[in-house]
Design a protein around this motif. Sequence first.
Motif, PDB file in Angstrom:
ATOM      1  N   GLY A 144      25.231  16.357 -41.698  1.00 31.61           N
ATOM      2  CA  GLY A 144      26.648  16.699 -41.685  1.00 31.61           C
ATOM      3  C   GLY A 144      27.202  16.811 -40.279  1.00 31.61           C
ATOM      4  O   GLY A 144      28.310  16.351 -39.990  1.00 31.61           O
ATOM      5  N   TYR A 145      26.402  17.397 -39.363  1.00 34.44           N
ATOM      6  CA  TYR A 145      26.843  17.541 -37.983  1.00 34.44           C
ATOM      7  C   TYR A 145      26.849  16.204 -37.238  1.00 34.44           C
ATOM      8  O   TYR A 145      27.555  16.055 -36.235  1.00 34.44           O
ATOM      9  N   LYS A 146      26.082  15.246 -37.700  1.00 36.34           N
ATOM     10  CA  LYS A 146      26.139  13.907 -37.109  1.00 36.34           C
ATOM     11  C   LYS A 146      27.387  13.150 -37.569  1.00 36.34           C
ATOM     12  O   LYS A 146      27.916  12.315 -36.843  1.00 36.34           O
ATOM     13  N   LEU A 147      27.847  13.467 -38.781  1.00 36.63           N
ATOM     14  CA  LEU A 147      28.983  12.752 -39.361  1.00 36.63           C
ATOM     15  C   LEU A 147      30.330  13.386 -39.039  1.00 36.63           C
ATOM     16  O   LEU A 147      31.369  12.718 -39.105  1.00 36.63           O
ATOM     17  N   GLN A 148      30.313  14.693 -38.703  1.00 33.70           N
ATOM     18  CA  GLN A 148      31.565  15.406 -38.466  1.00 33.70           C
ATOM     19  C   GLN A 148      31.334  16.461 -37.394  1.00 33.70           C
ATOM     20  O   GLN A 148      30.276  17.104 -37.360  1.00 33.70           O
ATOM     21  N   GLU A 149      32.323  16.669 -36.527  1.00 30.76           N
ATOM     22  CA  GLU A 149      32.136  17.563 -35.382  1.00 30.76           C
ATOM     23  C   GLU A 149      31.901  19.013 -35.818  1.00 30.76           C
ATOM     24  O   GLU A 149      30.994  19.677 -35.327  1.00 30.76           O
ATOM     25  N   ASN A 150      32.715  19.528 -36.704  1.00 33.33           N
ATOM     26  CA  ASN A 150      32.550  20.898 -37.202  1.00 33.33           C
ATOM     27  C   ASN A 150      32.564  20.889 -38.726  1.00 33.33           C
ATOM     28  O   ASN A 150      33.536  21.327 -39.354  1.00 33.33           O
ATOM     29  N   PRO A 151      31.498  20.399 -39.329  1.00 31.47           N
ATOM     30  CA  PRO A 151      31.478  20.272 -40.793  1.00 31.47           C
ATOM     31  C   PRO A 151      31.394  21.629 -41.473  1.00 31.47           C
ATOM     32  O   PRO A 151      30.914  22.608 -40.901  1.00 31.47           O
ATOM     33  N   LYS A 152      31.879  21.669 -42.689  1.00 34.34           N
ATOM     34  CA  LYS A 152      31.700  22.842 -43.530  1.00 34.34           C
ATOM     35  C   LYS A 152      30.778  22.431 -44.672  1.00 34.34           C
ATOM     36  O   LYS A 152      31.078  21.496 -45.431  1.00 34.34           O
ATOM     37  N   ILE A 153      29.644  23.109 -44.767  1.00 26.81           N
ATOM     38  CA  ILE A 153      28.603  22.703 -45.712  1.00 26.81           C
ATOM     39  C   ILE A 153      27.940  23.932 -46.310  1.00 26.81           C
ATOM     40  O   ILE A 153      27.637  24.898 -45.606  1.00 26.81           O
ATOM     41  N   ALA A 154      27.695  23.882 -47.613  1.00 26.57           N
ATOM     42  CA  ALA A 154      26.838  24.859 -48.284  1.00 26.57           C
ATOM     43  C   ALA A 154      25.977  24.083 -49.283  1.00 26.57           C
ATOM     44  O   ALA A 154      26.503  23.444 -50.191  1.00 26.57           O
ATOM     45  N   VAL A 155      24.669  24.123 -49.090  1.00 20.69           N
ATOM     46  CA  VAL A 155      23.729  23.316 -49.874  1.00 20.69           C
ATOM     47  C   VAL A 155      22.783  24.225 -50.656  1.00 20.69           C
ATOM     48  O   VAL A 155      22.243  25.194 -50.112  1.00 20.69           O
ATOM     49  N   GLU A 156      22.597  23.899 -51.917  1.00 19.13           N
ATOM     50  CA  GLU A 156      21.570  24.557 -52.728  1.00 19.13           C
ATOM     51  C   GLU A 156      20.608  23.497 -53.230  1.00 19.13           C
ATOM     52  O   GLU A 156      21.032  22.426 -53.690  1.00 19.13           O
ATOM     53  N   VAL A 157      19.309  23.790 -53.154  1.00 27.48           N
ATOM     54  CA  VAL A 157      18.281  22.854 -53.590  1.00 27.48           C
ATOM     55  C   VAL A 157      17.321  23.570 -54.536  1.00 27.48           C
ATOM     56  O   VAL A 157      16.864  24.682 -54.257  1.00 27.48           O
ATOM     57  N   LEU A 158      17.042  22.932 -55.654  1.00 21.20           N
ATOM     58  CA  LEU A 158      15.992  23.372 -56.584  1.00 21.20           C
ATOM     59  C   LEU A 158      15.077  22.182 -56.806  1.00 21.20           C
ATOM     60  O   LEU A 158      15.536  21.105 -57.198  1.00 21.20           O
ATOM     61  N   ILE A 159      13.793  22.370 -56.546  1.00 18.49           N
ATOM     62  CA  ILE A 159      12.865  21.248 -56.588  1.00 18.49           C
ATOM     63  C   ILE A 159      11.573  21.641 -57.292  1.00 18.49           C
ATOM     64  O   ILE A 159      11.125  22.780 -57.196  1.00 18.49           O
ATOM     65  N   GLY A 160      10.979  20.693 -58.015  1.00 16.35           N
ATOM     66  CA  GLY A 160       9.687  20.948 -58.637  1.00 16.35           C
ATOM     67  C   GLY A 160       9.386  19.964 -59.743  1.00 16.35           C
ATOM     68  O   GLY A 160      10.292  19.469 -60.420  1.00 16.35           O
ATOM     69  N   HIS A 161       8.101  19.649 -59.888  1.00 13.56           N
ATOM     70  CA  HIS A 161       7.608  18.851 -61.010  1.00 13.56           C
ATOM     71  C   HIS A 161       8.335  17.514 -61.136  1.00 13.56           C
ATOM     72  O   HIS A 161       8.753  17.104 -62.217  1.00 13.56           O
ATOM     73  N   GLY A 162       8.508  16.861 -59.989  1.00 11.56           N
ATOM     74  CA  GLY A 162       9.033  15.505 -59.982  1.00 11.56           C
ATOM     75  C   GLY A 162      10.540  15.378 -59.959  1.00 11.56           C
ATOM     76  O   GLY A 162      11.063  14.261 -60.019  1.00 11.56           O
ATOM     77  N   VAL A 163      11.263  16.513 -59.871  1.00  8.94           N
ATOM     78  CA  VAL A 163      12.728  16.471 -59.888  1.00  8.94           C
ATOM     79  C   VAL A 163      13.275  17.306 -58.731  1.00  8.94           C
ATOM     80  O   VAL A 163      12.772  18.395 -58.447  1.00  8.94           O
TER      81      VAL A 163
END
Length: 260
Positions: free
Chosen positions: A25-44
């Motif tokens: 995000g910081y490479k694409l925009q100077e002051n990006p606004k981002i909130a990311v949630e990740v859930l991972i497990g068992h192939g997904v």
Amino acid sequence: MIEKVNPKHPDKIADRIAGAIVDLGYKLQENPKIAVEVLIGHGVCHVIVETSVDFNKEDIENIITRIAGDMTKDIVLVPQDIHLSKNQEKEIRCGDNGIFKGTPLTDEQKKLSEIARFIYEKYPSDGKYILDNEKLIICQSNCKTEELKELYQDATINPLGDWTGGTDVDTGATNRKLGSDMADGVTGGGLHGKDLSKADVSVNIYAFLKAQETNEVVKISCAIGDKEVDGRPYEEIVNIAKDYIESIGGFEKFAEWGLF
């Protein structure tokens, strides 16, 4: 008493994916606004991104594959809420409410951090480590337990025997290992998957660094929209956090071990 998990623990894999998306995000925009949630497990891997950035899903898919391997990707991109975006329109102001406590690291915490890194360098796979006074517990996947017993003769090592670990064994979620990331620090929100306008990132980093510098506990509270936090312009706190993130190589690197 302290616990550390290494960068291949499923929760850390989730944190690293979130961090890598923020880096992008910081490479694409100077002051990006981002909130990311990740859930991972068992192939997904499920990813939700609330952002001002026009991400390409293929770029996010490539991040997931690089960090977690080949798996099914479920990616949801959502524009940042209009009320939140207005908060930062004219000047850098606090991006959320929060409570924060930075604490000086103890010798015990520093010692376990060194042990965790040493073992991970030798065995770069899922691992978890606990130090409670003189009691050391090591759970390290994909290694011969007897080899570790030669290095740490008094430790409890892999109590259930050799194991494989990783996201095929356990699920991972962003910001689930805050104890490992912050030691005795306290926060109302997580460190990972957010841009620097978020107090969860910048004020946590600031409080931690101030605690190490002063060797005293640092307690801070703030409200969304605050122009000053801890007697400083919020922009100054953001810049301190930015310098720290840049010094360690970015948000993905930050996610590997947290603040120590």
